[in-house]
Design an enzyme around this catalytic site. Structure first.
Site, PDB file in Angstrom:
ATOM      1  CG  ASP A  63      -1.816  -1.408   1.314  1.00 59.50           C
ATOM      2  OD1 ASP A  63      -2.278  -1.660   2.524  1.00 59.50           O
ATOM      3  OD2 ASP A  63      -2.057  -1.529   0.205  1.00 59.50           O
TER       4      ASP A  63
HETATM    5  N1  LIG Z   1       3.285  -6.360  -2.930  1.00 63.85           N
HETATM    6  C1  LIG Z   1       1.936  -5.713  -2.878  1.00 63.85           C
HETATM    7  N2  LIG Z   1       1.017  -6.597  -3.030  1.00 63.85           N
HETATM    8  C2  LIG Z   1      -0.203  -6.214  -2.720  1.00 63.85           C
HETATM    9  C3  LIG Z   1      -0.586  -4.839  -2.473  1.00 63.85           C
HETATM   10  C4  LIG Z   1       0.610  -3.837  -2.503  1.00 63.85           C
HETATM   11  O1  LIG Z   1       0.472  -2.544  -1.925  1.00 63.85           O
HETATM   12  N3  LIG Z   1       1.692  -4.393  -2.657  1.00 63.85           N
HETATM   13  N4  LIG Z   1      -1.899  -4.327  -2.080  1.00 63.85           N
HETATM   14  C5  LIG Z   1      -2.832  -5.332  -1.634  1.00 63.85           C
HETATM   15  C6  LIG Z   1      -4.282  -5.097  -1.589  1.00 63.85           C
HETATM   16  N5  LIG Z   1      -4.431  -5.078  -0.143  1.00 63.85           N
HETATM   17  C7  LIG Z   1      -5.041  -3.622   0.448  1.00 63.85           C
HETATM   18  O2  LIG Z   1      -5.478  -3.103  -0.463  1.00 63.85           O
HETATM   19  C8  LIG Z   1      -4.150  -6.034   1.100  1.00 63.85           C
HETATM   20  C9  LIG Z   1      -4.353  -7.126   0.588  1.00 63.85           C
HETATM   21  C10 LIG Z   1      -4.038  -8.430   1.375  1.00 63.85           C
HETATM   22  C11 LIG Z   1      -3.649  -8.119   2.449  1.00 63.85           C
HETATM   23  C12 LIG Z   1      -3.145  -9.279   3.443  1.00 63.85           C
HETATM   24  O3  LIG Z   1      -2.773  -8.952   4.897  1.00 63.85           O
HETATM   25  N6  LIG Z   1      -3.265 -10.451   2.637  1.00 63.85           N
HETATM   26  C13 LIG Z   1      -2.942 -11.868   3.548  1.00 63.85           C
HETATM   27  C14 LIG Z   1      -3.775 -12.615   3.307  1.00 63.85           C
HETATM   28  C15 LIG Z   1      -5.054 -12.430   3.580  1.00 63.85           C
HETATM   29  C16 LIG Z   1      -6.393 -13.716   3.184  1.00 63.85           C
HETATM   30  O4  LIG Z   1      -5.722 -14.723   3.013  1.00 63.85           O
HETATM   31  O5  LIG Z   1      -7.542 -13.388   3.212  1.00 63.85           O
HETATM   32  C17 LIG Z   1      -1.545 -12.211   2.762  1.00 63.85           C
HETATM   33  O6  LIG Z   1      -1.358 -11.967   1.748  1.00 63.85           O
HETATM   34  O7  LIG Z   1      -0.610 -12.898   3.629  1.00 63.85           O
HETATM   35  C18 LIG Z   1      -3.415  -6.761   3.085  1.00 63.85           C
HETATM   36  C19 LIG Z   1      -3.607  -5.689   2.310  1.00 63.85           C
HETATM   37  C20 LIG Z   1      -2.620  -6.600  -2.757  1.00 63.85           C
HETATM   38  N7  LIG Z   1      -1.287  -7.097  -2.720  1.00 63.85           N
END
Ligand SMILES: Nc1nc2c(c(=O)[nH]1)N[C@@H](CN(C=O)c1ccc(C(=O)N[C@@H](CCC(=O)O)C(=O)O)cc1)CN2
Length: 287
Positions: free
Chosen positions: A230
């Site tokens: 983000d």
């Molecule tokens: N490298 C990046 N990847 C993603 C970004 C980014 O800015 N840089 N934005 C996210 C979207 N997002 C908020 O807008 C977000 C998505 C997911 C998570 C998170 O904690 N995900 C967990 C899994 C959650 C689940 O399984 O339901 C994880 O990936 O471990 C936080 C913020 C999209 N990707």
């Protein structure tokens, strides 16, 4: 205009840039229809320009035009530039998780011709939206992300993107953090919609964070994706007023309206070559 072309330019600021570009276009028989520019600092800053022009002549010989522009203008002014044609249709992939509001907004605007792109596929870590997506005639790929096996899932997604020669990836509430390896494959070509008015409430569950903070505004932010969650260059944002009467569910409902519109505007502007990145900021030339 269907037959429009646009030159998008970034270069060290100095006198004569606009004259050189407009003179070249005049000599090439082009009619300028829109010209916007921005300088970070006329005294040795960075200059940005987007110039749109008709392409009647250009379609005759795009190669010759670009070679001459590079030799006569871009080289002498040390320009980084690109030429986009209104008729071009960038190849786009949409990624989604459980919530489909932003995805469906993009698909509807694509179907109505507002988003001038070729949506090649939708990828999701859930099977939920297959029927809806396939009704738009778009392939749907369910790629589950098993705990501790995210790398495998990303490999599958990257293979699909490569096979379809995707040029832009849109995270329409795709709730998986992309690895640095994934992000570096698409530098400033992954757009995410974050469901808060960044930099407030980055990370997970921003609406609950907003409720607990007692905010009077909630927002949505479309940004390019970088390795840092983000933190990428912001393309578009919007907000709506809220009050003590709104619980988390109501904040989410109000927020979904914002997310749909903000992501759609950001994708449209990217497709129209209106967004230039400078460090961790963007210059967005208006419609
Ligand atoms: N490298 C990046 N990847 C993603 C970004 C980014 O800015 N840089 N934005 C996210 C979207 N997002 C908020 O807008 C977000 C998505 C997911 C998570 C998170 O904690 N995900 C967990 C899994 C959650 C689940 O399984 O339901 C994880 O990936 O471990 C936080 C913020 C999209 N990707």
């Amino acid at each position: 205009m269907e037959g429009e072309a646009r030159l998008v330019i970034t270069c060290p600021d100095r006198p004569g840039i606009v004259a050189a570009v407009s003179g070249f276009l005049f000599q090439s028989g082009a009619n300028i229809t829109d010209l916007q520019q921005h300088s970070t600092d006329p005294e040795g800053g960075t200059f940005f320009m987007r110039v749109a022009f008709d392409t009647a002549h250009l379609l005759l010989d795009r190669k010759a035009f670009t070679e001459r522009f590079q030799e006569e203008v871009a080289g002498p002014f040390r320009m980084a530039w690109r030429l986009g044609l209104e008729k071009d249709r960038p190849r786009v992939a949409l990624l989604v998780s459980r919530q489909a509001h932003a995805l469906l907004e993009l698909l509807w605007r694509w179907r109505t011709g507002e988003l001038k792109a070729e949506i090649r596929l939708v990828v999701s870590n859930h099977p939920d939206h297959r029927d809806e997506v396939e009704r738009f005639g778009i392939p749907y790929h369910h790629v589950p992300v098993e705990k501790g096996r995210k790398e495998e899932a990303e490999e599958r997604i990257l293979a699909l993107l490569e096979e379809e020669k995707v040029e832009l990836v849109v995270l329409a509430r795709y709730m998986q953090i992309l690895s640095p390896r994934f992000v570096e494959r698409y530098p400033m070509r992954i757009i995410n919609i974050h469901h808060s008015f960044l930099p407030a409430f980055a990370g997970a569950d921003p609406y609950r964070q907003a409720y607990e903070r007692g905010v009077k505004l909630i927002g949505a932010t479309a940004h390019y994706v970088t390795e840092e969650l983000d933190q990428g260059p912001i393309i578009e944002q919007d907000v709506v007023r809220v009050s003590h009467r709104h619980g988390v569910a109501e904040l989410r409902r109000l927020g979904r309206e914002l997310e749909r519109a903000v992501l759609a505007r950001a994708v449209k502007w990217h497709l129209e070559d209106r967004v230039l990145v400078h460090g961790n900021r963007t210059v967005v030339f208006s419609e």
